[in-house]
Every structure is written in C-alpha cells, then in structure tokens.
Design a protein around this motif. Structure first.
Motif, PDB file in Angstrom:
ATOM      1  N   ILE A  27      -5.315   0.048  11.559  1.00  5.44           N
ATOM      2  CA  ILE A  27      -6.451   0.744  11.717  1.00  5.44           C
ATOM      3  C   ILE A  27      -6.984   0.777  10.361  1.00  5.44           C
ATOM      4  O   ILE A  27      -6.135   0.745   9.282  1.00  5.44           O
ATOM      5  CB  ILE A  27      -6.485   2.004  12.241  1.00  5.44           C
ATOM      6  N   LYS A  28      -8.261   0.631  10.069  1.00  8.66           N
ATOM      7  CA  LYS A  28      -8.749   0.896   8.466  1.00  8.66           C
ATOM      8  C   LYS A  28      -8.622   2.457   8.135  1.00  8.66           C
ATOM      9  O   LYS A  28      -8.593   3.292   8.907  1.00  8.66           O
ATOM     10  CB  LYS A  28     -10.430   0.505   8.502  1.00  8.66           C
ATOM     11  N   GLU A  29      -8.360   2.567   6.870  1.00  6.40           N
ATOM     12  CA  GLU A  29      -8.246   3.910   6.356  1.00  6.40           C
ATOM     13  C   GLU A  29      -9.297   4.599   6.640  1.00  6.40           C
ATOM     14  O   GLU A  29     -10.379   4.350   6.316  1.00  6.40           O
ATOM     15  CB  GLU A  29      -7.839   3.737   4.711  1.00  6.40           C
ATOM     16  N   GLY A  30      -8.941   5.881   7.239  1.00  3.47           N
ATOM     17  CA  GLY A  30      -9.896   7.106   7.227  1.00  3.47           C
ATOM     18  C   GLY A  30     -10.795   6.768   8.577  1.00  3.47           C
ATOM     19  O   GLY A  30     -11.755   7.241   8.815  1.00  3.47           O
ATOM     20  N   ASN A  31     -10.533   5.802   9.388  1.00  2.00           N
ATOM     21  CA  ASN A  31     -11.222   5.363  10.435  1.00  2.00           C
ATOM     22  C   ASN A  31     -10.213   4.998  11.530  1.00  2.00           C
ATOM     23  O   ASN A  31      -9.099   4.301  11.395  1.00  2.00           O
ATOM     24  CB  ASN A  31     -12.023   4.124  10.294  1.00  2.00           C
ATOM     25  N   SER A  32     -10.531   5.413  12.847  1.00  2.00           N
ATOM     26  CA  SER A  32      -9.591   5.312  14.026  1.00  2.00           C
ATOM     27  C   SER A  32     -10.031   4.026  14.772  1.00  2.00           C
ATOM     28  O   SER A  32      -9.378   3.822  15.724  1.00  2.00           O
ATOM     29  CB  SER A  32      -9.865   6.583  14.719  1.00  2.00           C
ATOM     30  N   THR A  33     -10.767   3.086  14.441  1.00  2.11           N
ATOM     31  CA  THR A  33     -11.034   2.009  14.982  1.00  2.11           C
ATOM     32  C   THR A  33      -9.939   0.932  14.607  1.00  2.11           C
ATOM     33  O   THR A  33      -9.540   0.542  13.441  1.00  2.11           O
ATOM     34  CB  THR A  33     -12.371   1.239  14.485  1.00  2.11           C
ATOM     35  N   LYS A  34      -9.472   0.146  15.724  1.00  3.27           N
ATOM     36  CA  LYS A  34      -8.450  -0.869  15.728  1.00  3.27           C
ATOM     37  C   LYS A  34      -9.149  -2.099  14.894  1.00  3.27           C
ATOM     38  O   LYS A  34     -10.283  -2.182  15.296  1.00  3.27           O
ATOM     39  CB  LYS A  34      -7.828  -1.233  16.537  1.00  3.27           C
ATOM     40  N   LYS A  35      -8.396  -2.877  14.126  1.00  2.00           N
ATOM     41  CA  LYS A  35      -8.843  -3.995  13.536  1.00  2.00           C
ATOM     42  C   LYS A  35      -8.827  -5.075  14.379  1.00  2.00           C
ATOM     43  O   LYS A  35      -8.202  -5.008  15.307  1.00  2.00           O
ATOM     44  CB  LYS A  35      -8.176  -4.526  12.317  1.00  2.00           C
ATOM     45  N   ALA A  55      -0.305   3.704  10.940  1.00  2.00           N
ATOM     46  CA  ALA A  55      -1.295   2.659  11.462  1.00  2.00           C
ATOM     47  C   ALA A  55      -2.174   1.999  10.142  1.00  2.00           C
ATOM     48  O   ALA A  55      -2.195   1.290  10.083  1.00  2.00           O
ATOM     49  CB  ALA A  55      -2.227   3.328  12.394  1.00  2.00           C
ATOM     50  N   GLU A  56      -2.300   2.984   9.146  1.00  6.59           N
ATOM     51  CA  GLU A  56      -3.143   2.741   7.888  1.00  6.59           C
ATOM     52  C   GLU A  56      -2.227   1.923   7.170  1.00  6.59           C
ATOM     53  O   GLU A  56      -2.723   0.804   6.689  1.00  6.59           O
ATOM     54  CB  GLU A  56      -3.617   3.913   7.207  1.00  6.59           C
ATOM     55  N   LEU A  57      -0.995   2.277   6.934  1.00  2.45           N
ATOM     56  CA  LEU A  57      -0.169   1.614   6.112  1.00  2.45           C
ATOM     57  C   LEU A  57       0.329   0.280   6.745  1.00  2.45           C
ATOM     58  O   LEU A  57       0.549  -0.672   6.156  1.00  2.45           O
ATOM     59  CB  LEU A  57       1.144   2.342   5.734  1.00  2.45           C
ATOM     60  N   LEU A  58       0.379  -0.029   8.107  1.00  2.93           N
ATOM     61  CA  LEU A  58       0.684  -1.103   8.751  1.00  2.93           C
ATOM     62  C   LEU A  58      -0.472  -2.041   9.067  1.00  2.93           C
ATOM     63  O   LEU A  58      -0.201  -3.139   9.430  1.00  2.93           O
ATOM     64  CB  LEU A  58       1.444  -0.978   9.944  1.00  2.93           C
ATOM     65  N   GLY A  59      -1.582  -1.561   8.751  1.00  2.20           N
ATOM     66  CA  GLY A  59      -2.895  -2.341   8.907  1.00  2.20           C
ATOM     67  C   GLY A  59      -3.444  -2.505  10.325  1.00  2.20           C
ATOM     68  O   GLY A  59      -4.210  -3.260  10.458  1.00  2.20           O
ATOM     69  N   LYS A  61       6.241  10.458   0.032  1.00  5.34           N
ATOM     70  CA  LYS A  61       5.464   9.230  -0.245  1.00  5.34           C
ATOM     71  C   LYS A  61       6.018   7.983   0.406  1.00  5.34           C
ATOM     72  O   LYS A  61       7.262   7.823   0.789  1.00  5.34           O
ATOM     73  CB  LYS A  61       5.823   8.563  -1.838  1.00  5.34           C
ATOM     74  N   LEU A  62       5.099   7.252   1.043  1.00 10.55           N
ATOM     75  CA  LEU A  62       5.232   6.057   1.838  1.00 10.55           C
ATOM     76  C   LEU A  62       4.689   4.827   1.201  1.00 10.55           C
ATOM     77  O   LEU A  62       3.754   4.686   0.575  1.00 10.55           O
ATOM     78  CB  LEU A  62       4.718   6.484   3.268  1.00 10.55           C
ATOM     79  N   LYS A  63       5.376   3.588   1.561  1.00 14.15           N
ATOM     80  CA  LYS A  63       5.149   2.557   1.165  1.00 14.15           C
ATOM     81  C   LYS A  63       5.250   1.199   2.251  1.00 14.15           C
ATOM     82  O   LYS A  63       6.298   1.261   2.685  1.00 14.15           O
ATOM     83  CB  LYS A  63       5.730   2.055  -0.093  1.00 14.15           C
ATOM     84  N   SER A  64       4.205   0.448   2.289  1.00 21.17           N
ATOM     85  CA  SER A  64       4.310  -0.736   3.208  1.00 21.17           C
ATOM     86  C   SER A  64       4.242  -1.980   2.344  1.00 21.17           C
ATOM     87  O   SER A  64       3.458  -1.926   1.212  1.00 21.17           O
ATOM     88  CB  SER A  64       3.145  -0.563   4.175  1.00 21.17           C
ATOM     89  N   SER A  65       5.174  -2.821   2.801  1.00 19.23           N
ATOM     90  CA  SER A  65       5.151  -4.100   2.165  1.00 19.23           C
ATOM     91  C   SER A  65       5.626  -5.238   3.328  1.00 19.23           C
ATOM     92  O   SER A  65       5.961  -4.727   4.286  1.00 19.23           O
ATOM     93  CB  SER A  65       5.839  -4.069   0.858  1.00 19.23           C
ATOM     94  N   LEU A  66       5.790  -6.506   3.092  1.00 24.57           N
ATOM     95  CA  LEU A  66       6.418  -7.134   3.916  1.00 24.57           C
ATOM     96  C   LEU A  66       7.732  -7.197   4.073  1.00 24.57           C
ATOM     97  O   LEU A  66       8.321  -7.280   5.361  1.00 24.57           O
ATOM     98  CB  LEU A  66       6.151  -8.773   3.299  1.00 24.57           C
ATOM     99  N   MET A 101       0.655  -1.113  -0.025  1.00 23.29           N
ATOM    100  CA  MET A 101       0.068  -0.023  -0.094  1.00 23.29           C
ATOM    101  C   MET A 101       0.798   1.172  -0.073  1.00 23.29           C
ATOM    102  O   MET A 101       1.827   1.323   0.700  1.00 23.29           O
ATOM    103  CB  MET A 101      -0.757   0.031   1.328  1.00 23.29           C
ATOM    104  N   GLU A 102       0.451   2.222  -0.736  1.00 28.65           N
ATOM    105  CA  GLU A 102       1.033   3.602  -0.758  1.00 28.65           C
ATOM    106  C   GLU A 102       0.097   4.530  -0.408  1.00 28.65           C
ATOM    107  O   GLU A 102      -0.979   4.747  -0.573  1.00 28.65           O
ATOM    108  CB  GLU A 102       1.632   3.692  -2.040  1.00 28.65           C
ATOM    109  N   LYS A 103       0.987   5.607   0.333  1.00 23.88           N
ATOM    110  CA  LYS A 103       0.170   6.800   0.698  1.00 23.88           C
ATOM    111  C   LYS A 103       1.172   8.006   0.565  1.00 23.88           C
ATOM    112  O   LYS A 103       2.464   7.814   0.401  1.00 23.88           O
ATOM    113  CB  LYS A 103      -0.334   6.735   2.039  1.00 23.88           C
ATOM    114  N   THR A 104       0.528   9.152   0.372  1.00 22.23           N
ATOM    115  CA  THR A 104       1.571  10.388   0.424  1.00 22.23           C
ATOM    116  C   THR A 104       1.261  11.075   1.593  1.00 22.23           C
ATOM    117  O   THR A 104       0.006  11.445   2.142  1.00 22.23           O
ATOM    118  CB  THR A 104       1.160  11.291  -0.717  1.00 22.23           C
ATOM    119  N   LEU A 105       2.484  11.771   2.307  1.00 19.51           N
ATOM    120  CA  LEU A 105       2.305  12.412   3.741  1.00 19.51           C
ATOM    121  C   LEU A 105       2.646  13.665   3.370  1.00 19.51           C
ATOM    122  O   LEU A 105       3.721  13.870   2.827  1.00 19.51           O
ATOM    123  CB  LEU A 105       2.896  11.581   4.581  1.00 19.51           C
TER     124      LEU A 105
END
Length: 114
Positions: A106-114, A100-104, A13-18, A1-5
């Motif tokens: 929390i859900k994107e746009g939501n502050s609730t933990k998975k 938190a969104e990039l590492l999974g 630009k940020l990117k998460s992967s294994l 997943m990628e996001k721009t901060l």
C-alpha cells in the motif's frame, strides 16, 4: 525504506530491502510473500480459527523488518510483548499498515492497494 513503529510504549525501527526476502526465508524457512498470501486468503474468509496463524505471520514479518536494528532472537523479540497486544486493535492495525507500507503493498498514509 525505514519507519519507526510505536508498540506497547516501545519504539521499534523497521527497515525493508530486497534482503528482507532472503532474511525471512533464512530465519523462518518459508517464503515471505507466500506467508503474506496466506494472510490475504484468511482475511477474505474471515476465519477466526486461524487467528494464531495471522498473529504468527504478522510478528514474524515485524521481527524481520526490525532485525537490522537488534541482536535479539525471534523468541526474545516476542517476549517483549504481553498478551494485551492481541486485544489492542489499534496497535495491530498500525503494525499491519506499517508492514504493508514497508513491503510496498500500500502507499504510505493510504489504505489503497497498489
């Protein structure tokens, strides 16, 4: 997943992967999720004396997520920020939420933990 901060009028630009987990360990010598658990423990105790630890881990994670897009060392990356970032709670919250969104955690746009 990628996001721009957007931090201090700069775009990262940020990117998460294994590989993020391996890169973190290779770069800093500690386990990514162990460091995240330290953050969780500190936040539960509201320990202000550990602020430097929180800042250290947050910026290490941000660097690792940005690393696929830069040739800068961690020291060079940190030198891009001035001290005002430490008092800008909006930017710090944005960084933490993006991590938190990039590492999974929390859900994107939501502050609730998975």
């Amino acid at each position: 997943m990628e996001k721009t901060l957007h931090i201090q009028n700069s775009e990262y630009k940020l990117k998460s992967s294994l590989f993020t987990i391996i890169s973190y360990k290779n770069t800093f010598g500690t386990e990514l999720f162990s460091d995240i658990s330290v953050l969780d423990q500190l936040s539960q105790h509201n320990n202000m004396s550990a602020l430097s630890t929180v800042i250290d881990v947050i910026f290490k994670i941000t660097y690792i997520l940005h690393k696929p897009f830069t040739k800068s060392s961690y020291d060079e990356f940190l030198q891009e920020f001035d001290f005002t970032i430490l008092s800008n709670t909006i930017e710090l919250e944005t960084i933490a939420t993006t991590i938190a969104e990039l590492l999974g955690t929390i859900k994107e746009g939501n502050s609730t933990k998975k």
